[in-house]
Design an enzyme around this catalytic site. Structure first.
Site, PDB file in Angstrom:
ATOM      1  N   THR A  73       0.800  -1.221   0.000  1.00  0.00           N
ATOM      2  CA  THR A  73       0.000   0.000   0.000  1.00  0.00           C
ATOM      3  C   THR A  73       0.835   1.274   0.000  1.00  0.00           C
ATOM      4  O   THR A  73       0.281   2.371  -0.162  1.00  0.00           O
ATOM      5  CB  THR A  73      -0.924   0.037   1.230  1.00  0.00           C
ATOM      6  OG1 THR A  73      -0.126  -0.017   2.419  1.00  0.00           O
ATOM      7  CG2 THR A  73      -1.905  -1.122   1.211  1.00  0.00           C
ATOM      8  N   LYS A  74       2.155   1.171   0.161  1.00  0.00           N
ATOM      9  CA  LYS A  74       3.005   2.363   0.259  1.00  0.00           C
ATOM     10  C   LYS A  74       3.153   3.048  -1.099  1.00  0.00           C
ATOM     11  O   LYS A  74       2.919   2.461  -2.152  1.00  0.00           O
ATOM     12  CB  LYS A  74       4.376   1.981   0.812  1.00  0.00           C
ATOM     13  CG  LYS A  74       4.343   1.423   2.232  1.00  0.00           C
ATOM     14  CD  LYS A  74       3.822   2.451   3.223  1.00  0.00           C
ATOM     15  CE  LYS A  74       3.993   2.014   4.671  1.00  0.00           C
ATOM     16  NZ  LYS A  74       3.054   0.976   5.087  1.00  0.00           N
TER      17      LYS A  74
END
Length: 382
Positions: free
Chosen positions: A196-197
């Site tokens: 998700t980064k």
């Protein structure tokens, strides 16, 4: 669904991995195929290549890949000299690994409240601890949501009290403070490449950055069971090597990160305009604060909202993705009760946990999707 029929609903996902992958598919697959063909899956040449590229991107001489952002936090602190019996100050408003990694070092977490504007660790509350006689080895500020903590103030505390500063930069690859990149501010820094980064692997992966040769050398030893020579263990480390496939994918994605971060900033500006046009800022909605001394990369776009949980449920009915980072301050976690804190000790963190709401944010998000999000929020508060 308050009169909203499925035919009228246009889903807006919180995050859509497939959109970026569609644009870089061939590059990613080619990079993975190269690794599979080489059969060098652990610390292969792609790891060293990515480490060089990441170091250059962060403006530091050393970058060391590891297995996860959680491991990176432990490695960054341990290599900087944090160990059993030491006290480390950090934020109660962060992901669990921020505190669990301090415990993994054998150190004692000491919490201080956050700045209500940025949600980052407050240097004022840390200063109060230090001036109150607390013996502190290190401070671990978190660059939450993609914005650097107030490094001017933390640098002043470092000079006054001799504390070591280690960056929890897990959410902030590419962020800056006065033109200096996250990862180049402290004695060492930890990054996460969880999918998700803003710079995302295809699994777990992490990175430690530093300007210190000695810290670089120790991180490389600790990530490989304390070995500098094969099968000769100078200390007890851990198995935390960066997989070659992850490094290969990350190097492809790193090329696109500056433009991706630029798009995130543009989307954040778009949200601000839409919220203002909808008259929502006068109804208790608080938009993200951006410190003019830094460059926010908006890993997340997080608002404060009254009736947050009801709003989130309302948006979910309309298939609009949201998330709460984080619904409980760390001092309120059952597993951390032995730290000795209680509800009420950190009022700003606790208030944030009740009000924050992350809205869809990724470079491929479209402005018409943002309009749907803001329009639904306006409908809720009508």
């Amino acid at each position: 669904m308050d009169g909203v029929t499925p035919a009228k609903v246009t889903p807006v996902p919180m995050l859509d991995f497939s959109r970026q992958f569609a644009t870089i598919r061939e590059e990613v697959l080619a990079a993975v195929e190269t690794v599979l063909t080489s059969q060098r899956f652990i610390l292969g040449p792609e790891v060293e290549s990515f480490e060089r590229s990441a170091a250059l991107s962060c403006g530091v001489p050393h970058a060391i890949g590891c297995a996860s952002g959680t491991d990176a936090l432990w490695l960054a602190m341990a290599a900087a000299g944090v160990g059993p019996g030491d006290a480390v100050v950090t934020s109660p408003f962060s992901f669990f690994a921020t505190v669990s990694s301090i415990l993994r070092c054998g150190a004692r977490p000491v919490l201080a409240d956050i700045d209500p504007q940025t949600f980052n660790l407050s240097p004022q509350t840390v200063g109060e601890l230090l001036r109150g006689g607390e013996t502190i080895k290190a401070v671990l500020p978190v660059h939450l949501y993609g914005q650097c903590a107030d490094w001017d103030a933390f640098s002043t505390l470092r000079e006054e009290f001799g504390v070591t500063l280690v960056e929890d930069a897990a959410q902030a690859f590419g962020a800056e403070w006065r033109g200096v990149k996250a990862g180049a501010l402290g004695a060492s820094a930890a990054f996460s490449f969880y999918p998700t980064k803003n710079l995302a692997a295809v699994g777990d992966a992490g990175l430690v950055t530093t300007s210190s040769e000695s810290i670089d050398e120790r991180v490389r030893s600790l990530r490989a069971h304390g070995m500098k020579r094969r099968y000769y263990h100078d200390e007890v480390g851990w198995n935390s090597r960066l997989d070659t496939i992850q490094a290969a994918v990350l190097e492809v994605k790193l090329k696109y990160l500056p433009e991706g971060n630029r798009k995130r900033r543009a989307l954040a500006a778009g949200y601000a305009e839409m919220f203002a046009a909808a008259g929502l800022t006068g109804k208790g909605i608080v938009l993200p604060f951006e410190d003019s001394r830094g460059t926010h990369v908006y890993h997340q776009y997080v608002i404060r909202a009254p009736k947050r949980d009801a709003l989130r449920a309302f948006l979910a009915e309309r298939k609009i993705g949201t998330e709460v980072y984080y619904p409980l301050s760390l001092h309120q976690q059952v597993s951390l009760v032995d730290l000795g804190y209680k509800t009420g000790d950190f009022p700003e963190s606790e208030r944030a946990a009740e009000e924050v709401l992350a809205l869809p944010m990724y470079p491929e998000l479209r402005s018409d999707e943002q309009e749907i999000v803001v329009g639904a929020i306006a409908e809720f508060f009508r």
